[in-house]
Write a protein that holds these residues in place. Structure first.
Motif, PDB file in Angstrom:
ATOM      1  N   ILE A  61       0.835  -1.196   0.000  1.00 39.46           N
ATOM      2  CA  ILE A  61       0.000   0.000   0.000  1.00 39.46           C
ATOM      3  C   ILE A  61       0.874   1.252   0.000  1.00 39.46           C
ATOM      4  O   ILE A  61       0.645   2.197  -0.765  1.00 39.46           O
ATOM      5  N   VAL A  62       1.895   1.267   0.855  1.00 40.55           N
ATOM      6  CA  VAL A  62       2.802   2.413   0.921  1.00 40.55           C
ATOM      7  C   VAL A  62       3.545   2.578  -0.407  1.00 40.55           C
ATOM      8  O   VAL A  62       3.703   3.696  -0.920  1.00 40.55           O
ATOM      9  N   ALA A  63       3.993   1.460  -0.970  1.00 42.52           N
ATOM     10  CA  ALA A  63       4.703   1.513  -2.251  1.00 42.52           C
ATOM     11  C   ALA A  63       3.790   2.044  -3.359  1.00 42.52           C
ATOM     12  O   ALA A  63       4.230   2.785  -4.240  1.00 42.52           O
ATOM     13  N   SER A  64       2.505   1.682  -3.296  1.00 45.07           N
ATOM     14  CA  SER A  64       1.547   2.159  -4.297  1.00 45.07           C
ATOM     15  C   SER A  64       1.356   3.664  -4.192  1.00 45.07           C
ATOM     16  O   SER A  64       1.273   4.366  -5.205  1.00 45.07           O
ATOM     17  N   TYR A  65       1.277   4.156  -2.957  1.00 50.37           N
ATOM     18  CA  TYR A  65       1.129   5.599  -2.782  1.00 50.37           C
ATOM     19  C   TYR A  65       2.353   6.346  -3.319  1.00 50.37           C
ATOM     20  O   TYR A  65       2.229   7.414  -3.940  1.00 50.37           O
ATOM     21  N   LYS A  66       3.527   5.780  -3.109  1.00 53.23           N
ATOM     22  CA  LYS A  66       4.749   6.439  -3.556  1.00 53.23           C
ATOM     23  C   LYS A  66       4.864   6.494  -5.072  1.00 53.23           C
ATOM     24  O   LYS A  66       5.677   7.251  -5.609  1.00 53.23           O
ATOM     25  N   LYS A  67       4.024   5.726  -5.768  1.00 54.19           N
ATOM     26  CA  LYS A  67       4.017   5.795  -7.232  1.00 54.19           C
ATOM     27  C   LYS A  67       3.529   7.153  -7.735  1.00 54.19           C
ATOM     28  O   LYS A  67       3.720   7.492  -8.909  1.00 54.19           O
ATOM     29  N   LEU A  68       2.894   7.934  -6.844  1.00 50.87           N
ATOM     30  CA  LEU A  68       2.480   9.279  -7.234  1.00 50.87           C
ATOM     31  C   LEU A  68       3.664  10.147  -7.641  1.00 50.87           C
ATOM     32  O   LEU A  68       3.488  11.186  -8.277  1.00 50.87           O
ATOM     33  N   ILE A  69       4.864   9.718  -7.287  1.00 54.44           N
ATOM     34  CA  ILE A  69       6.047  10.460  -7.705  1.00 54.44           C
ATOM     35  C   ILE A  69       6.152  10.489  -9.228  1.00 54.44           C
ATOM     36  O   ILE A  69       6.737  11.402  -9.812  1.00 54.44           O
ATOM     37  N   ALA A  70       5.542   9.477  -9.887  1.00 46.78           N
ATOM     38  CA  ALA A  70       5.534   9.449 -11.353  1.00 46.78           C
ATOM     39  C   ALA A  70       4.710  10.604 -11.903  1.00 46.78           C
ATOM     40  O   ALA A  70       5.044  11.195 -12.941  1.00 46.78           O
ATOM     41  N   VAL A  71       3.610  10.960 -11.219  1.00 46.45           N
ATOM     42  CA  VAL A  71       2.791  12.097 -11.651  1.00 46.45           C
ATOM     43  C   VAL A  71       3.541  13.399 -11.386  1.00 46.45           C
ATOM     44  O   VAL A  71       3.502  14.332 -12.186  1.00 46.45           O
ATOM     45  N   GLU A  72       4.237  13.470 -10.247  1.00 50.77           N
ATOM     46  CA  GLU A  72       5.036  14.653  -9.946  1.00 50.77           C
ATOM     47  C   GLU A  72       6.140  14.838 -10.994  1.00 50.77           C
ATOM     48  O   GLU A  72       6.446  15.966 -11.397  1.00 50.77           O
ATOM     49  N   LYS A  73       6.715  13.735 -11.444  1.00 47.33           N
ATOM     50  CA  LYS A  73       7.727  13.803 -12.490  1.00 47.33           C
ATOM     51  C   LYS A  73       7.114  14.333 -13.776  1.00 47.33           C
ATOM     52  O   LYS A  73       7.727  15.138 -14.491  1.00 47.33           O
ATOM     53  N   ALA A  74       5.898  13.877 -14.081  1.00 52.74           N
ATOM     54  CA  ALA A  74       5.205  14.372 -15.270  1.00 52.74           C
ATOM     55  C   ALA A  74       4.985  15.872 -15.180  1.00 52.74           C
ATOM     56  O   ALA A  74       5.191  16.611 -16.152  1.00 52.74           O
ATOM     57  N   PHE A  75       4.570  16.363 -14.007  1.00 48.86           N
ATOM     58  CA  PHE A  75       4.349  17.794 -13.828  1.00 48.86           C
ATOM     59  C   PHE A  75       5.641  18.571 -13.996  1.00 48.86           C
ATOM     60  O   PHE A  75       5.649  19.663 -14.582  1.00 48.86           O
ATOM     61  N   ARG A  76       6.747  18.031 -13.474  1.00 50.43           N
ATOM     62  CA  ARG A  76       8.035  18.731 -13.629  1.00 50.43           C
ATOM     63  C   ARG A  76       8.387  18.870 -15.101  1.00 50.43           C
ATOM     64  O   ARG A  76       8.880  19.921 -15.530  1.00 50.43           O
ATOM     65  N   ASN A  77       8.179  17.818 -15.872  1.00 51.79           N
ATOM     66  CA  ASN A  77       8.483  17.876 -17.300  1.00 51.79           C
ATOM     67  C   ASN A  77       7.522  18.811 -18.036  1.00 51.79           C
ATOM     68  O   ASN A  77       7.928  19.549 -18.933  1.00 51.79           O
ATOM     69  N   LEU A  78       6.262  18.758 -17.665  1.00 55.10           N
ATOM     70  CA  LEU A  78       5.276  19.614 -18.317  1.00 55.10           C
ATOM     71  C   LEU A  78       5.539  21.092 -18.041  1.00 55.10           C
ATOM     72  O   LEU A  78       5.386  21.933 -18.924  1.00 55.10           O
ATOM     73  N   LYS A  79       5.974  21.403 -16.817  1.00 56.56           N
ATOM     74  CA  LYS A  79       6.051  22.793 -16.405  1.00 56.56           C
ATOM     75  C   LYS A  79       7.421  23.430 -16.602  1.00 56.56           C
ATOM     76  O   LYS A  79       7.528  24.624 -16.875  1.00 56.56           O
ATOM     77  N   THR A  80       8.498  22.656 -16.458  1.00 60.50           N
ATOM     78  CA  THR A  80       9.819  23.289 -16.467  1.00 60.50           C
ATOM     79  C   THR A  80      10.859  22.527 -17.279  1.00 60.50           C
ATOM     80  O   THR A  80      11.469  23.075 -18.185  1.00 60.50           O
ATOM     81  N   GLN A 136      11.286  20.044 -19.638  1.00 61.82           N
ATOM     82  CA  GLN A 136      11.387  19.784 -21.059  1.00 61.82           C
ATOM     83  C   GLN A 136      10.311  20.475 -21.884  1.00 61.82           C
ATOM     84  O   GLN A 136      10.597  21.074 -22.915  1.00 61.82           O
ATOM     85  N   LEU A 137       9.065  20.407 -21.443  1.00 63.72           N
ATOM     86  CA  LEU A 137       7.952  20.793 -22.309  1.00 63.72           C
ATOM     87  C   LEU A 137       7.465  22.223 -22.114  1.00 63.72           C
ATOM     88  O   LEU A 137       6.850  22.789 -23.001  1.00 63.72           O
ATOM     89  N   GLU A 138       7.685  22.787 -20.952  1.00 63.76           N
ATOM     90  CA  GLU A 138       7.419  24.205 -20.690  1.00 63.76           C
ATOM     91  C   GLU A 138       6.006  24.614 -21.094  1.00 63.76           C
ATOM     92  O   GLU A 138       5.804  25.348 -22.055  1.00 63.76           O
ATOM     93  N   VAL A 139       5.023  24.119 -20.338  1.00 60.61           N
ATOM     94  CA  VAL A 139       3.632  24.449 -20.632  1.00 60.61           C
ATOM     95  C   VAL A 139       3.381  25.955 -20.540  1.00 60.61           C
ATOM     96  O   VAL A 139       2.492  26.483 -21.207  1.00 60.61           O
ATOM     97  N   ARG A 140       4.158  26.640 -19.752  1.00 59.80           N
ATOM     98  CA  ARG A 140       4.052  28.091 -19.668  1.00 59.80           C
ATOM     99  C   ARG A 140       5.348  28.730 -20.170  1.00 59.80           C
ATOM    100  O   ARG A 140       6.383  28.076 -20.175  1.00 59.80           O
ATOM    101  N   PRO A 141       5.349  29.966 -20.638  1.00 66.21           N
ATOM    102  CA  PRO A 141       4.200  30.873 -20.616  1.00 66.21           C
ATOM    103  C   PRO A 141       3.114  30.464 -21.607  1.00 66.21           C
ATOM    104  O   PRO A 141       3.409  29.953 -22.684  1.00 66.21           O
ATOM    105  N   ILE A 142       1.860  30.668 -21.181  1.00 65.37           N
ATOM    106  CA  ILE A 142       0.705  30.363 -22.032  1.00 65.37           C
ATOM    107  C   ILE A 142       0.294  31.656 -22.725  1.00 65.37           C
ATOM    108  O   ILE A 142      -0.122  32.617 -22.078  1.00 65.37           O
TER     109      ILE A 142
END
Length: 559
Positions: A444-463, A465-471
């Motif tokens: 269960i704890v390991a499953s919760y820690k998989k949310l780090i994959a979403v945080e990694k996605a946000f880092r790439n989206l926002k800063t 590689q992909l730079e979603v902003r400036p919009i």
């Protein structure tokens, strides 16, 4: 008698009137004052550039190989990165998910998806890169690139198909009984958005105060592959998006049995009550989330848990006596505890210095003004719960006292709260209703820690590689389309990273060379060159280096 003068020189004439160029082998002679030709053969199947090279040879006009005029590069365009990512799009089937049949607007969307990974920047800047990259040509977009025709209008068509595209991605990547990861973030905007219903002030998760923002919710499978994104109003709270998101997973994507993993505070008691009223949604729903600090304090007050149960070496599981289906997994991270303690000490020290400076103010002032100043400091450093204070008349007190001209600021640290929270530094609780026979506390704890994959996605989206902003878009539909385009770009990046994992895992620390950005830069050095050989023009792709070849081999790409 006819006068005939023969030249005796064999030459090559090129005819381009037909569909394909043809070379005619001829000798010429003069007869009766006119030039006549004798044809000896035809050369077909060659390009115009190849025929011109042969023509130079017949004229004995071939430049020596060691001459600087023998080979010249007229133009070079980036080719390798665009080609590799386009092949990855075809390999994952994203082009068919966007639309099942080839369409000009789909070609433009693919160019924007790839362009977001390689170049980021605005749509207009991507259009202006036409002279520097083969991207648009590879995607089948020819002629002068126009931002309205090749970017904005295709974006509108893409947005219209977002639900269908995400449904296809969910069908491919989400399975019954598996984890579904969900989290939200915020992205701030600059400029005027008076006509927008999305752009509002709200809690900014990046600490960017004074900026309006949008909120982005991202849905991923258990490996972190993105399957859906949604843009919410800037004032949206995390927990308010959960019920609709679960409803979307169940009804739109057709996933009946899910284990929904959300960040702390998402799966609240209120949300569970709403879901319980909707049996068609709640049946088969399992959740994994973390408790907020307020929830942990409530458990302590109710004597459900005790501080000594938190162990850095093992996970201690406790069952809620009021609800035996609810499991609490108690964890302790000593490294996090040290960081949190150091942070708190620094904030308390700054608070102390500011309060003492306020109390030492020499000019006459009012109780209200002093109180407002202190309240502002406590809000700034978020230390209000650790300090008791008051502004009293000028008389001695037992607490720490600093005189003002007419009043005294009396304050003290609340040691009982400080001691209680110090015991909980680095402590966190993961809660779930998954049965013990289906998942251990460790799982269960390991499953919760998989949310780090979403945080990694946000880092790439926002800063990163992909730079979603400036919009730059001002319309809400274009903002939504832009964010969706960025998600599709990360979808391709994520798949690339799976294939490139052996390379990116090489080396640690200062010996680690390869990142995704470095790999893209390396591929960009493979160019498509316009060259001239003795006046004949042709196109030539540069030979990949061993490193470039290794990257392409891992990606399954052959140039």
């Amino acid at each position: 008698m006819a006068m005939i003068t023969r030249s005796g020189n064999l030459h090559l004439e090129i005819q381009t009137s037909s569909k394909n160029p043809v070379g005619l082998l001829r000798t010429s002679f003069h007869k009766d004052g006119k030039t006549k030709h004798t044809q000896h053969g035809r050369i077909t199947g060659c390009t115009l550039a190849q025929l011109k090279l042969l023509q130079h040879a017949f004229r004995e006009n071939v430049i020596p190989a060691d001459s600087p005029e023998a080979f010249q590069i007229l133009q070079s365009k980036e080719y390798g990165a665009s080609f590799a990512l386009l092949e990855m799009i075809k390999r994952t089937g994203l082009d068919r998910a966007i639309y099942s049949k080839p369409q000009p607007w789909v070609n433009s969307v693919l160019a924007m998806v790839i362009g977001r990974v390689i170049y980021a920047g605005s749509k207009l800047s991507l259009c202006h890169l036409q002279e520097n990259t083969s991207l648009w040509e590879l995607c089948g977009v020819t002629g002068k690139i126009d931002v309205e025709k090749h970017c904005y209008l295709p974006l509108d068509k893409l947005l219209a198909r977002q639900k269908m595209i995400q449904k296809k991605l969910a069908k491919k990547h989400l399975k019954d009984g598996q984890l579904v990861l969900y989290d939200i973030t915020s992205s701030y905007l600059e400029g005027e958005y008076a006509q927008s219903a999305l752009v509002e002030f709200g809690y900014n998760r990046d600490g960017k105060k004074g900026h309006e923002q949008i909120v982005i919710g991202l849905l991923c499978n258990k490996e972190g592959c993105p399957v859906g994104v949604e843009v919410f109003r800037g004032s949206t709270k995390d927990s308010t998006t959960v019920v609709d998101k679960i409803n979307e997973i169940r009804k739109v994507y057709g996933i009946q049995k899910i284990i929904f993993v959300g960040d702390r505070g998402m799966v609240t008691k209120h949300n569970l009550e709403i879901l319980s009223e909707k049996k068609e949604i709640s049946n088969g729903l399992l959740t994994i989330t973390a408790l907020t600090r307020a929830d942990i304090n409530q458990l302590l007050e109710n004597n459900v848990i005790q501080p000594e149960l938190f162990d850095e070496h093992s996970i201690v599981e406790v069952t809620d006596p009021t609800d035996f289906q609810k499991r609490y997994c108690l964890c302790h991270n000593p490294i996090r505890a040290e960081k949190d303690l150091a942070t708190r000490k620094a904030l308390l020290q700054k608070t102390k210095e500011k309060i003492e400076a306020i109390a030492a103010y020499k000019n006459s002032t009012t109780v209200e003004i002093l109180g407002a100043r202190i309240g502002k400091i406590l809000t700034q450093y978020n230390t209000g719960k650790y300090i008791t204070w008051s502004v009293e008349s000028d008389q001695e007190g037992e607490k720490a006292v600093v005189k003002s001209r007419n009043h005294k600021v009396v304050w003290a640290f609340n040691e009982s709260i400080l001691d209680r929270e110090e015991k909980l530094m680095g402590c966190y609780i993961i809660t779930s209703n998954v049965k013990a026979e289906d998942m251990t506390a460790l799982q269960i704890v390991a499953s919760y820690k998989k949310l780090i994959a979403v945080e990694k996605a946000f880092r790439n989206l926002k800063t990163v590689q992909l730079e979603v902003r400036p919009i730059y878009h001002k319309r809400d539909d274009r903002i939504r389309a832009h964010v969706f385009l960025c998600m599709l770009a990360y979808y391709i990046q994520w798949h690339c990273q799976q294939y490139l994992a052996p390379l990116m895992d090489e080396g640690k620390g200062k010996n680690r060379r390869w990142t995704f950005s470095n790999i893209i830069e390396t591929l960009k050095q493979v160019t498509r060159n316009k060259v001239t050989i003795g006046g004949a023009e042709l196109f030539k792709i540069s030979q990949p280096t061993p490193e470039q070849y290794k990257i392409m081999k891992l990606m399954g790409v052959t140039i």
